[in-house]
Design a protein around this motif. Structure first.
Motif, PDB file in Angstrom:
ATOM      1  N   VAL A 276       2.572   0.619   6.004  1.00 61.91           N
ATOM      2  CA  VAL A 276       3.610  -0.095   6.365  1.00 61.91           C
ATOM      3  C   VAL A 276       3.313  -1.582   6.563  1.00 61.91           C
ATOM      4  O   VAL A 276       4.269  -2.446   6.334  1.00 61.91           O
ATOM      5  N   TYR A 277       2.142  -1.930   6.552  1.00 64.74           N
ATOM      6  CA  TYR A 277       1.548  -3.393   6.665  1.00 64.74           C
ATOM      7  C   TYR A 277       1.807  -4.046   5.185  1.00 64.74           C
ATOM      8  O   TYR A 277       2.478  -5.173   5.309  1.00 64.74           O
ATOM      9  N   PHE A 278       1.815  -3.201   4.113  1.00 70.60           N
ATOM     10  CA  PHE A 278       2.041  -3.794   2.748  1.00 70.60           C
ATOM     11  C   PHE A 278       3.253  -3.142   2.279  1.00 70.60           C
ATOM     12  O   PHE A 278       3.811  -3.589   1.234  1.00 70.60           O
ATOM     13  N   ALA A 279       4.203  -2.554   2.962  1.00 71.09           N
ATOM     14  CA  ALA A 279       5.352  -2.202   2.553  1.00 71.09           C
ATOM     15  C   ALA A 279       6.511  -3.328   2.185  1.00 71.09           C
ATOM     16  O   ALA A 279       6.061  -4.415   2.714  1.00 71.09           O
ATOM     17  N   GLU A 280       7.483  -3.176   1.528  1.00 70.16           N
ATOM     18  CA  GLU A 280       8.394  -4.216   1.235  1.00 70.16           C
ATOM     19  C   GLU A 280       9.751  -4.044   2.077  1.00 70.16           C
ATOM     20  O   GLU A 280      10.000  -2.944   2.563  1.00 70.16           O
ATOM     21  N   GLY A 281       9.971  -5.232   2.214  1.00 69.92           N
ATOM     22  CA  GLY A 281      11.233  -5.363   3.098  1.00 69.92           C
ATOM     23  C   GLY A 281      11.328  -4.885   4.262  1.00 69.92           C
ATOM     24  O   GLY A 281      10.340  -5.122   5.221  1.00 69.92           O
ATOM     25  N   GLU A 282      12.601  -4.152   4.734  1.00 72.16           N
ATOM     26  CA  GLU A 282      12.717  -3.592   6.123  1.00 72.16           C
ATOM     27  C   GLU A 282      11.467  -2.751   6.587  1.00 72.16           C
ATOM     28  O   GLU A 282      11.053  -2.619   7.896  1.00 72.16           O
TER      29      GLU A 282
END
Ligand SMILES: [Zn+2]
Length: 313
Positions: free
Chosen positions: A251-257
């Protein structure tokens, strides 16, 4: 010398004479905290915008090479004063605190972050600061924002929930690996975290065991991913070795929301997760915490295998 007393004196003075430092600690009074209950323990989440630089620090070799080392003596802010500890270390006030009293203890030499030759020192430091502080170490690939410069940190005792909950967690979720010569080692899987709990009044027994553990646990030259807490209370050390598999969660590298800026290091896995962004603080819940923790620790099976091997040494 009573280092706890001297360190407290240092931080009291630095807050007055160094504006940025004073502001850093003043801002702690307005940080928001949420507490989540798990199976016999709690995890807090602290919304702390002052930690943005550290949470989002780029720690890849290229970025590290290109920046000025902020722990080297010549690069310290001009207002910063320190307290000498042993021959080569200096106790400094951390101007971007998580704890109400937070110190960084770097070597005076620019040498890489490494536990092998500094584990003994970590325990000597927790002994010297025993009246007031718990000491911790973040591995070079596991939360240290200066992987190129050896350093420890220290924070006010009892601030991380795992300190108060230690006995409950170990009793409820631990499995004794060995108990001999006044040294007790327990493997713990509390559902979120996997760690070794090492307890002894004898620092040499602890160091000898840790050396065997390192030799056995790492099959390459590279240091395994670890965060280590060391606390001396009553008449013994309590050392917690968190066994990590990943530095930062997906989740640290996820995009957007989907993105959550949570970069777990010692304090986070000790039970105070730091999020520098308000939107993450508002969205985070038990499920997200649990997901992040499970992802960055080794598996139950890996812990059991390690326990079996360690029981034989
Ligand atoms: Zn340096």
């Amino acid at each position: 010398m009573n280092y706890s007393c001297e360190a407290l004196k240092l931080i009291t003075e630095q807050k007055k004479e160094w504006a940025a430092c004073g502001n850093g600690y003043a801002s702690l009074s307005s940080v928001q905290v949420k507490t989540f209950q798990f199976d016999g323990y709690s995890i807090k989440v602290q919304y702390n915008p002052g930690r943005m630089t550290s949470t989002s620090a780029k720690v890849d070799p290229k970025s590290i090479k290109e920046r000025k080392c902020f722990l080297c003596y010549n690069n310290l802010p001009k207002e910063q004063r320190g307290l000498d500890w042993k021959e080569n270390y200096i106790i400094l006030v951390n101007p971007f605190p998580i704890f109400p009293e937070h110190f960084t203890i770097p070597s005076k030499n620019h040498l890489p972050q490494e536990i092998k030759n500094s584990f003994k020192l970590l325990n000597e430091l927790s002994y010297d600061l025993r009246e007031r502080y718990t000491v911790f170490y973040n591995g070079p690939k596991c939360g240290a924002s200066a992987p190129d410069h050896i350093h420890f940190q220290a924070g006010l005792k009892g601030f991380m929930p795992i300190e108060e909950e230690f006995e409950t967690i170990v009793k409820k979720h631990g499995k004794v690996i060995s108990e001999q010569n006044g040294l007790k080692v327990t493997g713990v899987d509390d559902g979120l975290r996997k760690f070794l709990a090492i307890e002894s009044a004898n620092s040499k027994e602890i160091s000898d065991f840790f050396k065997k553990f390192l030799d056995m646990y790492s099959d390459s030259e590279e240091e395994p991913m670890l965060n280590v807490l060391s606390d001396f209370s009553g008449d013994m050390w309590r050392v917690v070795v968190f066994l990590r598999k990943k530095h930062r969660p997906g989740v640290y590298f996820a995009e957007g929301e989907e993105r959550i800026l949570l970069s777990p290091a010692s304090v986070d896995v000790g039970g105070v997760c730091i999020v520098p962004q308000e939107k993450d603080f508002n969205r985070i819940d038990e499920g997200k915490i649990s997901g992040v923790f499970k992802e960055v620790f080794i598996s139950r099976e890996e812990l059991e295998n390690l326990g079996e091997k360690l029981a034989k040494v």
